[in-house]
Every structure is written in C-alpha cells, then in structure tokens.
Scaffold this motif. Structure first.
Motif, PDB file in Angstrom:
ATOM      1  N   PHE A 197      -4.353  -0.890   3.318  1.00  0.00           N
ATOM      2  CA  PHE A 197      -3.970  -2.499   2.741  1.00  0.00           C
ATOM      3  C   PHE A 197      -3.787  -3.259   3.747  1.00  0.00           C
ATOM      4  N   VAL A 254      -3.485   5.086   3.053  1.00  0.00           N
ATOM      5  CA  VAL A 254      -3.386   3.796   1.968  1.00  0.00           C
ATOM      6  C   VAL A 254      -2.744   2.449   2.577  1.00  0.00           C
ATOM      7  N   SER A 255      -1.567   2.674   3.380  1.00  0.00           N
ATOM      8  CA  SER A 255      -0.674   1.818   3.935  1.00  0.00           C
ATOM      9  C   SER A 255      -1.629   0.990   4.782  1.00  0.00           C
ATOM     10  N   GLY A 281       0.759  -1.184  -0.047  1.00  0.00           N
ATOM     11  CA  GLY A 281       0.013   0.037   0.184  1.00  0.00           C
ATOM     12  C   GLY A 281       0.728   1.392   0.050  1.00  0.00           C
ATOM     13  N   LYS A 282       2.048   1.434   0.707  1.00  0.00           N
ATOM     14  CA  LYS A 282       2.837   2.481   0.792  1.00  0.00           C
ATOM     15  C   LYS A 282       3.541   2.576  -0.610  1.00  0.00           C
TER      16      LYS A 282
END
Length: 165
Positions: free
Chosen positions: A115, A111-112, A96-97
C-alpha cells in the motif's frame, strides 16, 4: 519576493536562461570555520544553477540581473514536492496495515509495504499533473526584476610617488 543575482546566458523570446551561483548561509554565520556545513561546502565546492526565467525587461546575454520568485510559489511548490509524497506514503502504509489486520491477513507488513508503494506511485502521478498545471503559470516562474549596475567603474590611479626629500 525571494531575490538572487544571476547572469543571463541565453535569450529565447520572452524567456531567458540564467546562471546563478548557489550560496550557503556560511558567509553570514559567526562559526564559519567550525561548522560541518562550511566544511562540506568547501569539499563539494560552489555549484551553479541554470534556470529559465521570464524576461519582461528584455535583458541580453552577458548582463548581470536580479531574479525573483514569489514566496508563496516557493512554499506551495515545496509542500507539493516534499509533503504530498510523504503524507501519501504514510497514509497508505497505515491504511494497508489496518486493512490487513481487519481482514486477518498474516502478512501485515507486506500489505502495508504494498500500500505504501501504491501511495507513493499515486503521489508521483499527482506531482506530474501538478507540474504540468503550474509549468506555464507565471506565479510559479522566476522573473528578471532588474539589471545590476555595471561593474565598469573608472578608478583613479593611486600609485604612490616617492618624494626625494
């Protein structure tokens, strides 16, 4: 084979329910009194585990028995329960990162995290499927290996007699 003693509490066909006293390593250690684990165990107290085991020797309720579990089943089960979710969490978080950075999204951490949560949900779904697959596999089930010898030994009375002389 990992072995433990237990008492049969109930029988159901080819299975039995047993009760085993959880033990700590404190009885074996030389630093028993000065150890944090020993102090914690004394505060929490001894716990009892109830489990369903295979009963090929047809042990009956109330009997003391030795139960066993294959070491490879213990290792495989431990890896499935601990390592798969942890790896999934980290790998999805890193993915995600990296994806957020490549797509130039400002909320990289968000986002990280999203995910990572998705990875954990997938790992839990995989664990449920793994559990269903091995639930009836005899390699992953504890089994009664033998009965313990009866504790009803007769002991001769050893009361001292007084000699008046």
């Amino acid at each position: 084979m990992i072995e433990e003693t237990a008492v049969v509490t109930r029988c159901e066909g080819e299975h039995a329910w047993v009760e085993a006293q959880r033990k700590t390593a404190c009885g074996q250690c030389q630093v028993n009194k000065g150890c944090g684990t020993a102090v914690l165990a004394s505060v929490v107290g001894q716990k009892v585990s109830h489990m369903r085991v295979l009963n090929p020797i047809r042990a009956r309720k109330g009997e003391s028995v030795v139960i066993g579990l294959n070491e490879s089943a213990m290792v495989n089960g431990s890896l499935a329960v601990y390592l798969v979710p942890l790896l999934s969490l980290f790998l999805f978080a890193i993915t995600g990162k990296v994806l957020a950075e490549q797509l130039m999204i400002n909320a990289v951490e968000g986002v990280s995290i999203l995910f990572a949560v998705f990875g954990m949900v997938l790992a839990i779904a995989w664990l449920r499927a793994f559990n269903r697959r091995v639930a009836n596999d005899s390699r992953y089930q504890p089994v009664i290996l033998q009965r313990m010898p009866s504790a009803g030994l007769t002991v001769a009375s050893s009361t001292p007699t007084l000699n008046p002389d």
